[in-house]
Each structure stands twice: as C-alpha cells, then as structure tokens.
Design a protein around this motif. Sequence first.
Motif: not given
Lengths: 313, 313
Positions: B245-261
């Motif tokens: 997660l980034p230092a500001d945990v509000l900003l840890g979102r990504h384009y669909p496909g760029d993570g684990v969901i």
Amino acid sequence: MSGVQTTGAQGTGAQSTGTESTGTHAAVAQAAAPRPVAHPRLSLNQATIKYANLAEAIDATVNAGYESIGLWREPVQAAGLGRSIRLVEDSGLRVSSLCRGGFFTMEEGLARRESIDDNRRAIAEARALGAPALVLVAGGLPAGSRDLVGARSRVRDAIAELADDAAAAGVTLTIEPLHPMYASDRAVVSTLGQALDIAEEFPLGVVGAVVDTFHVWWDPRLLEQIARAGDRIASYQVCDWATPLPADVLLGRHYPGDGVIDFAGITAAVEAAGYRGDVEVEIFNQQIWDTPYATVAARTRDSFAEVVAPHLS
Amino acid sequence: MSGVQTTGAQGTGAQSTGTESTGTHAAVAQAAAPRPVAHPRLSLNQATIKYANLAEAIDATVNAGYESIGLWREPVQAAGLGRSIRLVEDSGLRVSSLCRGGFFTMEEGLARRESIDDNRRAIAEARALGAPALVLVAGGLPAGSRDLVGARSRVRDAIAELADDAAAAGVTLTIEPLHPMYASDRAVVSTLGQALDIAEEFPLGVVGAVVDTFHVWWDPRLLEQIARAGDRIASYQVCDWATPLPADVLLGRHYPGDGVIDFAGITAAVEAAGYRGDVEVEIFNQQIWDTPYATVAARTRDSFAEVVAPHLS
C-alpha cells in the motif's frame, strides 16, 4: 483478583504517604521504589522490543515485573534452542506463545514441503520452550494468483498435515486472523470466524485461534465470534489501532489506550468465553522499537494495568 | 451481449488488415481509427480523474467512448448545479451515481443536524442530475470515541431520517461498506453484510448498497452476501488491490487487472444477483491522477474490457 497492580510508576506515588524520602527527582524516587509488579496474566511479546536479543528481552521482562513472555523463533534460533531453554528456565518466566509458524498458501511442491517441515520444527521448538501455543500466520496469495478460496483451502490442508504432530507435542496450532489489509500479501485468513471454521475441524486443544485486538477490532461480528470460539481461544493479544496509519502499515500498532479500540468490551467477551491464559501485548511500531527496552516494558505494563487488566477476572 | 468492445487501441490493430494507411506512428494511426467504444455499462467515476473540472471530465469521458459517468458533489458544486445539469444533458451521458453523502456517526447536535441537512441537499442534487444512486460513506468514530456499536446505530438512524426524502426523489441511498482499514476514521460500515443489515430495514429501492471490489474483495463471506443482496445492489464499482500500500492508504487503488482481485468471480456473482446497472471504475491513485485525463479514460476503458466486461451479461 483485582486488575489493579502495584507498578513502579505507581510506587513512586508512595512518597506522598511518607514512606519514601522527600526527594523529588523521579529517577531517584523510582530507583527507591519497590520492585514493580505486572498483572500476573500479562505477557510481553518479544516483538514489542524487537531489537532485543533473547537474553536482553528476558531481562527487560523480568525487571519490569512480568511473569510471562511471548517468544519469536528468530531470536530463539539466534541464541540457540538449548541456551534459550536455559535462559527461560533461569528467568522463571512462563512462555505464553511461540511466534510464528504458518505461511502455507503455496501450491504443492518443494516450497510447500519446506514450509510444512519448518512448521514441524516450530512445533518441536514450542514444546521444548514450554509454549502452549504456536501462532500461525496463514500466508498471502501466491505470486500471480487471485484465488483466495484456493489459498484458504491450502491453509486448512497444511494444518491437517500438522495436527497429529501438534497433538503429540501438546502444542496448540493457533491460527491468527490478520487484518484484511494484509489479505493479499500476508494472511488470507482475515476474520476470527474464518479461523474458527478451520479450527473446528480438529480436536479442541489441537487447533485454536488468536484474538488480536489490532486485527479484529473492526469486525461487526467480533463479539458473536468470540462467544462462539469459547475454549478455541488459545491466545489473546492486545495493542491499539490509531490513524493515520504509518507508511509501512505493518507498524501502525500502539500501546493499549493510545488508540480507538474498546478493550473493555473485547476483553470482557474473551473472559466470558472462558479464556484464562496469558494476555500478550504485541506492538509493531518503529518509535517504540527505538525506545529503551526497559522503558517499553514499563510503559506496556502500565498501559495494560490501566485499560486491559480491569476487565480480567 | 459480448463484452468485447472495439476501442481506440484495438482499432489501431485494423491497420494490419489493410483498411488503414501503412503509417506506423501510433498517434497517427489512433487519430485515424474509428471512435472508440466503451462497454455500454462502463461508467467513469470522476474521482479517477480527480483534477478534472466537470466539463473536462465529461469531455474525457465522451471522447473515450463511454455512455456513463459517476459524479462527485464538489466538482458539480464548483460548476454550479444548473450548469452541471446542462453539461450532462448536452453530453448525452448517463449519470451512474453521485458521490457522496453520509458522514453521520456523530452524536446528536448541531454538526449532526448540518450533516443530515447536507445529505438532503445531496439527494436533491442526485435527483436533479438524474443519478439513480447517492453513495453514502458512513463516517468514522467521533473523536475520542471507542463506541463502534453506537456509531453504527447512528448511521442507521440517519438513514431512517433521510429515507422519505430519498423515496420521494427516486434516489437510492446507497451505503458503501469501506475496507476495514478505514473503520476508525472514515467508515464504521466495513462489510457488505453490515450494509445490508441496515438497508433491509427500508423499502427496496430506497436504501441499497455499493459493491466496491477494492473494499470487499477480501471478505470470506462476500459471495454469499452478494447473493443475499440481490436487488439491494445499487452500484457496482471496480478497481484493483495491490501491495505494498502507498503511504496514504486511501490511494492504493489500481486499474482492473493490475492487482490481485478476482473480477471474474465477483462480477459473475453481482450479475447472478440481478444487477444490470452501470459499472463504475473508481480509482484513487496519485500516479493516475497525474496522468492526462484522456490517457486515463482510455486505459480504464481498455482494462475494463479485458478483465471485467467478459463477465457481464
């Protein structure tokens, strides 16, 4: 038993009763105070003074008046298991738990076999150290995987492989649900309910769960799951949650009372469920890690006396 | 309907079929490509291009081939409600939702009255803009409070105060459970199950819930709660989770496909529950915010086409 304990800090208050000299320098007064006494169920988890080696951790724990310590494998291994056992025995401390085993979400293969074998060694270490509980962190999603359900089922399967060893050793495999913010990279078991779903497949005493306030305080089903857990609770760990979280979200833990967690309600629920074991304070916090061990041990003891102990039987 | 869409980027591939000039400069090819087409249910939540004013956001959304946009109150108010309505009407876009109301965990008093009044204005704005859903964020613990249960009950009570207004306006009060890492300072409603517990006290269509993949992907009860939700799902928002997660945990979102969901599983469950509304991509991410709006709109469209659209009916 009353949760109010005589502590070093409280002991300095005795000077106003005339039993101490009239010296006003706090350090002088504290040096002359009676040896501090921690709540008899309080245990200092070694991670709270992470940079201490085992001998230093034991010294700090004993000197601050504790009767119990929670150990981690790395400092135990650094000291050597045999010497660690002697250090613990000489200290008179109980070992409340050994942290940590687990990390078995990977698919079948060499890495998984190594993990299972390492967990068998951890069970043996826990037994040798007299720790009733081996704390297990599930592990995160394998690299590139999005299959939470599969990862969770592999956690269950690993525990099934280890259950006989744990039963033979008299060590409880103690599943620790971690906060959901760690679900991808550290622990696919995120709630007490999940941990219990796994634990209940195995005999009582062989597989249990940790209630760690930092990880589960937010859960709207927490109190009902604590009641459900009953004797499955094999470890109760306390520290506080506060925001903003630090840049490394692993390190956002605080002394009990310095955050928003309702220790009264959660502790009462854990008591009502029947848990009578040691209560560990486990804090990951860079500022606390950078503080002298004795100071941390004392502050932990005093914050526990203030906000947790009053709710213990 | 097939989830595969013709997009600008895909359109450039047409040059190999001989229907385009043989120019190899991507920009030239793209300029000559047919107008991109986003999936007809895809909506660009304005927060994904946070620094765009309303006119710029609408332009970027239209130009990237979307049919729908999710609006935020602040840029709407900056443009003025009347002008915002005209901008939306002229664009031909649907408004999938208005973000956001809520923040009503405080005790009774002036601040609570102001919050309720502000939510009434938000309902009116949503109606005026043609947004079927007003997204509600519960709010965190009041300063100094450790009473999660009380805070949660005040959320329910505020919604009860607003339900008649919402029903009259034809706007669904849409409770958004937020990730448990925001439970203390932003939203005491952390799971879809909690949101549904509140929503089900009110008529269908008046109070519903958001399924936002970023907030709920980790929940071991997610699929059963989506099935339970049925027509209570009033908004489906997608973006991805990645660590660290980034230092500001509000900003840890990504384009669909760029993570684990697992968008396949969650999207299929939302479909099976009966949801047929727009699907918003809402990403808080500093790097994405610092990218040109047109680039973000196109990348969002294409990632959605790749990992979400194939699972929509």
